[in-house]
Design a protein around this motif. Structure first.
Motif, short mmCIF file in Angstrom:
data_model
loop_
_atom_site.label_atom_id
_atom_site.label_comp_id
_atom_site.label_asym_id
_atom_site.label_seq_id
_atom_site.Cartn_x
_atom_site.Cartn_y
_atom_site.Cartn_z
N UNK A 247 4.21 6.81 -2.41
CA UNK A 247 3.37 8.29 -2.67
C UNK A 247 2.81 8.62 -1.52
N UNK A 248 3.00 8.06 -0.46
CA UNK A 248 2.48 8.69 0.98
C UNK A 248 3.27 9.61 1.50
N UNK A 249 4.50 9.26 1.53
CA UNK A 249 5.52 10.33 2.40
C UNK A 249 6.78 9.76 1.38
N UNK A 250 6.68 10.65 0.20
CA UNK A 250 8.07 10.50 -0.74
C UNK A 250 9.33 10.89 0.03
N UNK A 251 9.29 11.89 0.85
CA UNK A 251 10.70 12.43 1.24
C UNK A 251 11.24 11.47 2.24
N UNK A 252 10.31 10.55 2.91
CA UNK A 252 10.72 9.87 4.02
C UNK A 252 11.17 8.21 3.33
N UNK A 253 10.49 8.16 1.99
CA UNK A 253 10.39 6.75 1.61
C UNK A 253 11.97 6.37 1.08
N UNK A 254 12.21 4.93 1.69
CA UNK A 254 13.25 4.19 1.24
C UNK A 254 12.85 3.06 0.07
N UNK A 255 12.39 2.02 0.72
CA UNK A 255 11.67 0.92 -0.23
C UNK A 255 11.14 0.16 0.66
N UNK A 256 10.55 -1.16 0.44
CA UNK A 256 9.84 -2.02 1.12
C UNK A 256 9.57 -3.14 0.60
N UNK A 257 9.14 -4.43 1.21
CA UNK A 257 8.75 -5.62 0.71
C UNK A 257 7.35 -5.45 0.26
N UNK A 258 6.95 -6.04 -1.03
CA UNK A 258 5.75 -6.05 -1.38
C UNK A 258 5.19 -7.27 -2.03
N UNK A 259 3.88 -7.46 -2.04
CA UNK A 259 3.13 -8.68 -2.37
C UNK A 259 2.49 -8.60 -3.84
N UNK A 260 2.59 -9.78 -4.57
CA UNK A 260 1.64 -9.78 -5.70
C UNK A 260 0.79 -11.39 -5.66
N UNK A 261 -0.21 -10.94 -5.17
CA UNK A 261 -1.17 -12.48 -4.79
C UNK A 261 -1.92 -12.77 -6.23
N UNK A 262 -2.05 -12.14 -7.02
CA UNK A 262 -2.72 -12.23 -8.19
C UNK A 262 -2.67 -13.43 -8.94
N UNK A 263 -1.22 -13.71 -9.18
CA UNK A 263 -0.96 -15.14 -9.98
C UNK A 263 -1.40 -16.39 -9.20
#
Lengths: 379, 312
Positions: free
Chosen positions: A261-277
């Motif tokens: 959402x920060x720069x939709x026109x430039x965005x491809x993808x990226x690694x994300x974390x999920x620490x909750x579990x």
């Protein structure tokens, strides 16, 4: 008359100082609780289990710290009144004092979420055997201190594939914080991913020497687009790299959170974390079994600690299909991003044909692979 | 060697210099009237915070800029009351202003901490000249505030050295008693220029928040720029033109560390650049706390001395 005016001015300035300091105190109020020599509770005594988080950046960084704080919120939602959770934000690395304060306040379980907390946490853990410590991204443990982290290299490799497809110039830029194994591992996996679809692609690295500094991160990113990069990746805590990419009509791969959402026109993808579990499981063990975790937990895409963010609109469906295909082989364990032959920057073989480094070798990675431009600065 | 990388680094240094230059020119006006201003960092923070909050609330970048300027001015006025009317110690109150500004910005900025700035000041394209080789990016692809700031530096120089009001300002800064005897209203001159110092520091902070820093963060948005501005005031010998040149040099020092990396040049050690604001702060405090050192550097003779007709 003059004397009283001077006195009044001095009093006013003191009041100003007091007002300003008073505001600071709110963040780290040291006078809340003083259960001396906190013992590990087993949850049966009626007192809530006290859990604390120590963050290196502000919870509003939109990246690394935000994701840990999302985990904290999930933890609170899971256990409600059974636990009492606090956090400290923007805590500098290398200092024992914040951890000692949290012990003095009677916390039973303390999560430290930055690499540089390792030695201070170990020292405080050894001095306070009744308190449980969990350190993200490090490698040192004690009887009452475990570590947790995940194979971000899996998602890095996939984001590298996206970059390899997206680059027209073959020059990819990478804004990196510090030359520690975690970051080197990410750069290397990313580069191997890019080269898997674009063998001549190069990845140029600049070091910022900070995890969190929006303007510095952006300046570093600008220097990469100025040098000719048309795709930027980042190992930083904020989405600032994306702004530089968007301004230079380059593409951008985020990190930590879905930053599309920060720069939709430039965005491809990226690694994300999920620490909750992990936060929920670690707390459950202490709360229900009195078990203080001291293992070295290494999550992955298979267990969901590591993931890949949404794909940007400019991603070709063929690229996405390819990434999804590789992702499936990573999750089922049939493919490892680090599979030899792999050469370092000097062209020397570091991983032999068909081999894969074990966890120890991954966690201690100290080289950059062929195709990465930029040195590992002396620390 | 990529020439383009260096040209873009130089162009970016000018943008990076503007917040420092605005605050430094403000501090020069402020201090030329004989009132020391160690509170620049606090005024910039308040200006940045007010601009960000206004941008968040109304989504208009120019309104946000005005809010930042006015917030800085409010802090300048407060400083005026304390130092001119109440004649308090200017070193202590200046430092208190930094602490106050830091705390207030943190408190009021808490709801937006870490948010991306909602609107930003974009570069202009001056009639296609931005595409010219070398000069294009440096001279013709900046935003409107860059040009306005450069014009302001020229205007302030002319004001200080070529106008009657500037003469009165210098008289008040050098010898308020003599100025008073000439019929110049010392307190009024001081109030006006202390206010100007606050307004311009607020403008510098607002520019930093609206054009430079991609997101609001209390610890990082200003992060020592006010102290760098104060250093420039001292080492420019209280001259606006020199302060602007110094700001561009500083902007280049801050910005170029990454271009050195992309061009594969093993220089300069990053730690020195990152230490610079703090080392300079120490230097400024030493210099401005010592009357002898101040005089040698060409400071206004009455700098730091409260004026009271009774004590003449």
């Amino acid at each position: 008359m003059k004397r009283s005016l001077r006195f009044g001015a001095a009093a006013l300035s003191l009041a100003l100082i007091a007002a300003a300091c008073g505001d600071d105190d709110k963040e780290t109020d040291p006078g809340t609780a003083t259960t001396d020599g906190a013992e590990t509770t087993d949850g049966s005594g009626g007192e809530p289990l006290k859990v604390a988080f120590v963050y290196v950046g502000p919870v509003g960084d939109a990246g690394w710290t935000k994701k840990h704080d999302d985990g904290r919120k999930a933890l609170e939602a899971e256990f409600g009144d059974e636990i009492e959770v606090t956090f400290l934000e923007s805590v500098p690395e290398g200092d024992e004092q914040p951890f000692e304060t949290l012990v003095d306040e009677g916390n039973d379980l303390i999560f430290g979420t930055s690499f540089g907390y390792m030695d201070p946490m170990l020292a405080v853990a050894e001095a306070n055997p009744g308190v449980c410590f969990e350190h993200a991204t490090g490698y040192k443990t004690a009887d009452n201190m475990g570590t947790y982290f995940g194979a971000a290299e899996e998602a890095r490799y996939l984001s590298g594939i996206a970059a390899g497809h997206a680059t027209a110039s073959g020059q990819i830029g990478y804004v990196a914080a510090f030359p520690i194994p975690e970051v080197l591992r990410g750069i290397n996996a990313f580069t191997l991913g890019a080269q898997s679809v674009n063998p001549d692609a190069t990845v140029q690295v600049v070091w910022t020497s900070t995890w969190f500094d929006p303007e510095v991160e952006k300046q570093a990113a600008e220097s990469l687009t100025a040098a000719g990069a048309d795709v930027l990746a980042m190992h930083q805590d904020t989405p600032s790299t994306g702004e530089a990419a968007a301004e230079a009509d380059a593409k951008w791969l985020g990190y930590n959170d879905d930053m599309s959402s920060f720069q939709p026109e430039a965005w491809l993808t990226g690694p994300v974390w999920d620490w909750a579990p992990h936060y929920i499981e670690t707390t459950r063990r202490l709360l229900e079994d009195g078990d203080c975790r001291n293992d070295q937990y290494y999550g992955s895409m298979a267990d969901g600690m590591v993931g890949l963010a949404s794909y940007g609109d400019s991603m070709d469906q063929a690229w996405i299909d390819h990434i999804e295909q590789v992702k499936a082989t990573i999750i089922d364990g049939s493919f490892k991003p680090f599979t030899g032959p792999i050469n370092n920057q000097d062209g020397e073989e570091v991983v032999a044909d068909g081999e894969s480094p074990d966890l120890g070798a991954l966690l201690g990675m100290d080289y950059l692979v062929e195709g990465v431009i930029g040195d590992i600065p002396a620390s | 060697m990529n020439d383009n990388a260096w040209i873009i680094a130089i162009a970016a240094s000018i943008g990076a210099a503007i917040p420092i230059a605005l605050a430094a020119v403000g501090a020069i006006l402020h201090e030329r009237s004989g009132v020391l201003n160690l509170g620049v960092e606090g005024m910039m923070l308040i200006g940045a915070m007010a601009a960000f909050l206004a941008a968040d609330a109304w989504g208009n970048v120019w309104l946000a800029l005005v809010c930042g300027v006015l917030a800085g001015g409010a802090l300048g006025l407060l400083h005026g009351v304390i130092t001119i009317s109440l004649r308090a110690n200017q070193i202590v109150t200046g430092l208190a202003l930094v602490i106050f500004g830091t705390g207030l910005a943190k408190f009021l900025g808490e709801p937006v901490n870490g948010l991306k700035r909602p609107v930003k000041i974009d570069p202009l394209e001056v009639a296609g000249l931005g595409d010219l080789p070398i000069l294009g990016p440096v001279l013709f692809a900046q935003d409107v505030l860059v040009y306005a700031s450069i014009a302001l530096v020229v205007a302030v120089s002319l004001y200080i050295y070529r106008s009657r009001a500037g003469l009165a300002l210098r008289a008040v800064g050098e010898s308020p008693a003599a100025a008073d005897a000439q019929g110049i209203a010392v307190s009024r001159v001081r109030y006006v220029h202390v206010l100007a110092g606050g307004l311009l520091a607020g403008a510098g902070g607002a520019y930093q928040a609206l054009a430079r820093a991609p997101s609001w963060n209390q610890e990082y948005t200003i992060n020592g720029l006010g102290w760098i501005a104060l250093t420039l005031v001292v080492f420019s010998n209280w001259r606006p033109g020199r302060a602007l040149i110094g700001a561009v040099v500083f902007g280049f020092a801050l910005r170029s560390q990454f271009t050195f990396q992309t061009e594969g040049i093993d220089f300069p050690p990053q730690v020195w650049l990152q230490m610079a604001p703090y080392l300079l702060t120490i230097l400024v405090l030493i210099v401005t706390s010592s009357p002898g050192a101040r005089r040698r550097l060409g400071a206004p003779a009455a700098l730091g001395v409260p004026y009271s007709r009774d004590e003449r």
